[in-house]
Scaffold this motif. Structure first.
Motif, PDB file in Angstrom:
ATOM      1  N   GLN A 113       2.562 -42.679-113.597  1.00  0.00           N
ATOM      2  CA  GLN A 113       2.329 -41.259-113.326  1.00  0.00           C
ATOM      3  C   GLN A 113       0.973 -40.789-113.886  1.00  0.00           C
ATOM      4  O   GLN A 113       0.890 -39.875-114.700  1.00  0.00           O
ATOM      5  CB  GLN A 113       3.471 -40.415-113.891  1.00  0.00           C
ATOM      6  CG  GLN A 113       4.793 -40.688-113.201  1.00  0.00           C
ATOM      7  CD  GLN A 113       5.914 -39.792-113.672  1.00  0.00           C
ATOM      8  OE1 GLN A 113       5.987 -39.429-114.841  1.00  0.00           O
ATOM      9  NE2 GLN A 113       6.811 -39.436-112.768  1.00  0.00           N
TER      10      GLN A 113
ATOM     11  N   LYS B 138       0.441 -30.909-105.194  1.00  0.00           N
ATOM     12  CA  LYS B 138       1.774 -31.496-105.323  1.00  0.00           C
ATOM     13  C   LYS B 138       2.045 -32.478-104.190  1.00  0.00           C
ATOM     14  O   LYS B 138       2.638 -33.536-104.415  1.00  0.00           O
ATOM     15  CB  LYS B 138       2.827 -30.385-105.335  1.00  0.00           C
ATOM     16  CG  LYS B 138       4.244 -30.903-105.566  1.00  0.00           C
ATOM     17  CD  LYS B 138       5.242 -29.765-105.644  1.00  0.00           C
ATOM     18  CE  LYS B 138       6.652 -30.282-105.880  1.00  0.00           C
ATOM     19  NZ  LYS B 138       7.640 -29.179-105.963  1.00  0.00           N
ATOM     20  N   ARG B 139       1.589 -32.137-102.990  1.00  0.00           N
ATOM     21  CA  ARG B 139       1.844 -33.030-101.857  1.00  0.00           C
ATOM     22  C   ARG B 139       1.106 -34.360-102.032  1.00  0.00           C
ATOM     23  O   ARG B 139       1.556 -35.391-101.511  1.00  0.00           O
ATOM     24  CB  ARG B 139       1.446 -32.364-100.542  1.00  0.00           C
ATOM     25  CG  ARG B 139      -0.030 -32.101-100.352  1.00  0.00           C
ATOM     26  CD  ARG B 139      -0.326 -31.635 -98.924  1.00  0.00           C
ATOM     27  NE  ARG B 139      -1.740 -31.384 -98.689  1.00  0.00           N
ATOM     28  CZ  ARG B 139      -2.322 -30.213 -98.840  1.00  0.00           C
ATOM     29  NH1 ARG B 139      -1.609 -29.160 -99.220  1.00  0.00           N
ATOM     30  NH2 ARG B 139      -3.619 -30.070 -98.605  1.00  0.00           N
ATOM     31  N   ASP B 140      -0.033 -34.336-102.756  1.00  0.00           N
ATOM     32  CA  ASP B 140      -0.756 -35.582-103.014  1.00  0.00           C
ATOM     33  C   ASP B 140       0.071 -36.500-103.909  1.00  0.00           C
ATOM     34  O   ASP B 140       0.086 -37.726-103.719  1.00  0.00           O
ATOM     35  CB  ASP B 140      -2.105 -35.291-103.682  1.00  0.00           C
ATOM     36  CG  ASP B 140      -3.045 -34.487-102.797  1.00  0.00           C
ATOM     37  OD1 ASP B 140      -3.063 -34.743-101.582  1.00  0.00           O
ATOM     38  OD2 ASP B 140      -3.752 -33.615-103.320  1.00  0.00           O
ATOM     39  N   LEU B 141       0.748 -35.900-104.892  1.00  0.00           N
ATOM     40  CA  LEU B 141       1.578 -36.692-105.799  1.00  0.00           C
ATOM     41  C   LEU B 141       2.801 -37.257-105.096  1.00  0.00           C
ATOM     42  O   LEU B 141       3.371 -38.260-105.538  1.00  0.00           O
ATOM     43  CB  LEU B 141       2.022 -35.832-106.986  1.00  0.00           C
ATOM     44  CG  LEU B 141       0.904 -35.200-107.824  1.00  0.00           C
ATOM     45  CD1 LEU B 141       1.500 -34.395-108.961  1.00  0.00           C
ATOM     46  CD2 LEU B 141      -0.056 -36.254-108.350  1.00  0.00           C
ATOM     47  N   GLN B 142       3.186 -36.621-103.985  1.00  0.00           N
ATOM     48  CA  GLN B 142       4.380 -37.055-103.252  1.00  0.00           C
ATOM     49  C   GLN B 142       4.058 -37.965-102.068  1.00  0.00           C
ATOM     50  O   GLN B 142       4.971 -38.538-101.473  1.00  0.00           O
ATOM     51  CB  GLN B 142       5.153 -35.831-102.758  1.00  0.00           C
ATOM     52  CG  GLN B 142       5.682 -34.953-103.886  1.00  0.00           C
ATOM     53  CD  GLN B 142       6.280 -33.651-103.391  1.00  0.00           C
ATOM     54  OE1 GLN B 142       5.958 -33.181-102.291  1.00  0.00           O
ATOM     55  NE2 GLN B 142       7.155 -33.055-104.188  1.00  0.00           N
ATOM     56  N   THR B 143       2.775 -38.082-101.725  1.00  0.00           N
ATOM     57  CA  THR B 143       2.366 -38.919-100.595  1.00  0.00           C
ATOM     58  C   THR B 143       2.152 -40.346-101.071  1.00  0.00           C
ATOM     59  O   THR B 143       1.281 -40.624-101.896  1.00  0.00           O
ATOM     60  CB  THR B 143       1.072 -38.386 -99.955  1.00  0.00           C
ATOM     61  OG1 THR B 143       1.285 -37.044 -99.510  1.00  0.00           O
ATOM     62  CG2 THR B 143       0.664 -39.258 -98.775  1.00  0.00           C
ATOM     63  N   ASP B 144       2.924 -41.270-100.546  1.00  0.00           N
ATOM     64  CA  ASP B 144       2.878 -42.647-101.032  1.00  0.00           C
ATOM     65  C   ASP B 144       1.623 -43.374-100.554  1.00  0.00           C
ATOM     66  O   ASP B 144       1.267 -43.330 -99.372  1.00  0.00           O
ATOM     67  CB  ASP B 144       4.112 -43.403-100.558  1.00  0.00           C
ATOM     68  CG  ASP B 144       4.166 -44.811-101.115  1.00  0.00           C
ATOM     69  OD1 ASP B 144       4.049 -44.968-102.347  1.00  0.00           O
ATOM     70  OD2 ASP B 144       4.301 -45.760-100.315  1.00  0.00           O
TER      71      ASP B 144
ATOM     72  N   ASN C 272      -0.510 -44.711-105.666  1.00  0.00           N
ATOM     73  CA  ASN C 272       0.219 -43.548-106.167  1.00  0.00           C
ATOM     74  C   ASN C 272       1.237 -44.002-107.208  1.00  0.00           C
ATOM     75  O   ASN C 272       2.318 -44.507-106.878  1.00  0.00           O
ATOM     76  CB  ASN C 272       0.929 -42.807-105.034  1.00  0.00           C
ATOM     77  CG  ASN C 272       1.478 -41.465-105.500  1.00  0.00           C
ATOM     78  OD1 ASN C 272       1.744 -41.258-106.681  1.00  0.00           O
ATOM     79  ND2 ASN C 272       1.630 -40.538-104.561  1.00  0.00           N
TER      80      ASN C 272
ATOM     81  N   TYR D  52       2.979 -42.183-109.010  1.00  0.00           N
ATOM     82  CA  TYR D  52       4.118 -41.265-109.058  1.00  0.00           C
ATOM     83  C   TYR D  52       5.218 -41.707-108.086  1.00  0.00           C
ATOM     84  O   TYR D  52       6.348 -41.230-108.177  1.00  0.00           O
ATOM     85  CB  TYR D  52       3.700 -39.834-108.716  1.00  0.00           C
ATOM     86  CG  TYR D  52       2.929 -39.137-109.805  1.00  0.00           C
ATOM     87  CD1 TYR D  52       3.557 -38.275-110.696  1.00  0.00           C
ATOM     88  CD2 TYR D  52       1.560 -39.337-109.944  1.00  0.00           C
ATOM     89  CE1 TYR D  52       2.839 -37.622-111.698  1.00  0.00           C
ATOM     90  CE2 TYR D  52       0.836 -38.697-110.936  1.00  0.00           C
ATOM     91  CZ  TYR D  52       1.478 -37.838-111.809  1.00  0.00           C
ATOM     92  OH  TYR D  52       0.768 -37.193-112.800  1.00  0.00           O
ATOM     93  N   THR D  53       4.862 -42.575-107.153  1.00  0.00           N
ATOM     94  CA  THR D  53       5.854 -43.053-106.180  1.00  0.00           C
ATOM     95  C   THR D  53       6.137 -44.540-106.329  1.00  0.00           C
ATOM     96  O   THR D  53       7.092 -45.039-105.729  1.00  0.00           O
ATOM     97  CB  THR D  53       5.367 -42.786-104.736  1.00  0.00           C
ATOM     98  OG1 THR D  53       4.122 -43.499-104.511  1.00  0.00           O
ATOM     99  CG2 THR D  53       5.152 -41.300-104.495  1.00  0.00           C
TER     100      THR D  53
END
Length: 331
Positions: free
Chosen positions: A240, A259-265, A269, A271-272
């Motif tokens: 992360q 936030k969407r960048d952190l959720q886009t695999d 990344n 975070y994913t």
């Protein structure tokens, strides 16, 4: 009273003339050199004060403050040029400044900065008019083949430093030099590594070093930053870390991580995805290599920026959340 002021004025004038005379005499006297001939490197974009310090550290016995004063008096402040200079016995302060102002270099330089991505290094090399650009038009993969490297991706594999070269040298030779320098530094760090690290290869340590390089606000915190990420790897926790996400976005990143960048695999990344990203994300320096292979003894799993360049480290999520409230949300 007038006579007293006149006498004081005369005394001051005499001292000023004497000082000016001594300074003019010093400016024409031979300087002591640590060796002769002596090679001194002046880095690009250096201030006058920094040039003076580089000359002194390089082996020329000249006080940087006197150097800066003489530069100002001579009017050469804007003229000093980067490069590798050769000084020989008999060099005087005036002749040293004259050589720097005229740009009488024996070698040219390209400086590669810690934390740069490879594309920035390549842009700096491409911008040097003194090099022969044999890699022009090559892809990064072709460039790696040209220097004899086995790795297809160049990221992280070139040691950030100031490199000297003669006019007309091939940029391939510069890349080879920087690549071999990183191999030596990485191998030294790997051979001196701490026990029980979660890396299988030196390359994985290099990946970690690149993350430490991008995450560190204060140099002294590198070993603690490394400790956090090492501890998370050992526990199979996601790293992360924002810099890996930003690297995965690439040149389209606009400076605002959403936030969407952190959720886009993406492969980068963290975070994913668990574990290390597939390649380094920057060119790490020596201190980051050392931190990645010898992290601080700590159980910390989290850190948050305090807002003054330093970080608060926490061993547990509740402690981390309190630190986030304090330093990020102002609660």
């Amino acid at each position: 009273m007038k006579r007293l002021f006149l006498r004081l004025g005369l005394v001051v004038l005499v001292f000023a003339l004497a000082a000016a005379g001594a300074f003019a005499w010093w400016a024409r006297q031979p300087l002591a050199l640590s060796s002769s001939p002596l090679e001194v490197v002046i880095k690009p974009n250096s201030s006058v004060a920094s040039v003076g310090r580089q000359i002194q550290r390089g082996g020329v016995a000249m006080d940087p403050r006197l150097f800066a004063l003489l530069v100002r008096l001579s009017g050469h402040g804007p003229d000093l040029k980067a490069g590798g200079y050769t000084f020989e016995a008999g060099a005087t302060p005036l002749s040293v400044i004259g050589k720097l102002a005229r740009g009488e270099v024996t070698h040219y330089v390209v400086t590669v900065i810690e934390g740069w991505e490879f594309r920035k290094m390549r842009a700096a090399v491409d911008a040097s008019p003194a090099l022969r650009h044999d890699t022009s038009g090559m892809s990064d993969a072709d460039l790696m083949k040209a220097i004899g490297a086995a790795e297809p991706s160049p990221e992280g594999l070139f040691f950030p430093d100031t490199y000297l070269f003669a006019r007309g040298s091939s940029d391939i030779e510069l890349y080879k030099h920087a690549y071999r320098a990183m191999q030596r530094k990485l191998n030294d760090a790997w051979n001196a590594r701490a026990a029980d690290l979660p890396y299988k290869t030196p390359y994985e340590a290099l990946v970690m070093a690149s993350i430490v390089e991008k995450e560190t606000g204060q140099a002294a915190e590198r070993p603690m930053i490394a400790a956090v990420f090492v501890n998370r790897l050992k526990k199979n926790m996601m790293l992360q870390t924002d810099p890996t996400v930003i690297y995965g976005i690439g040149e389209s990143f606009d400076g605002d991580l959403r936030k969407r960048d952190l959720q886009t695999d993406t492969p980068y990344n963290t975070y994913t995805r668990t574990g290390l990203p597939p390649t380094p994300i920057a060119l790490p320096g020596l201190a980051s290599l050392a931190a990645a292979t010898a992290p601080a003894p700590s159980d910390a799993l989290y850190f948050v920026a305090r807002g003054d360049g330093s970080s608060h480290f926490s061993n547990s999520l509740p402690e981390h959340n309190r630190a986030v409230d304090k330093y990020q949300r102002g609660k």
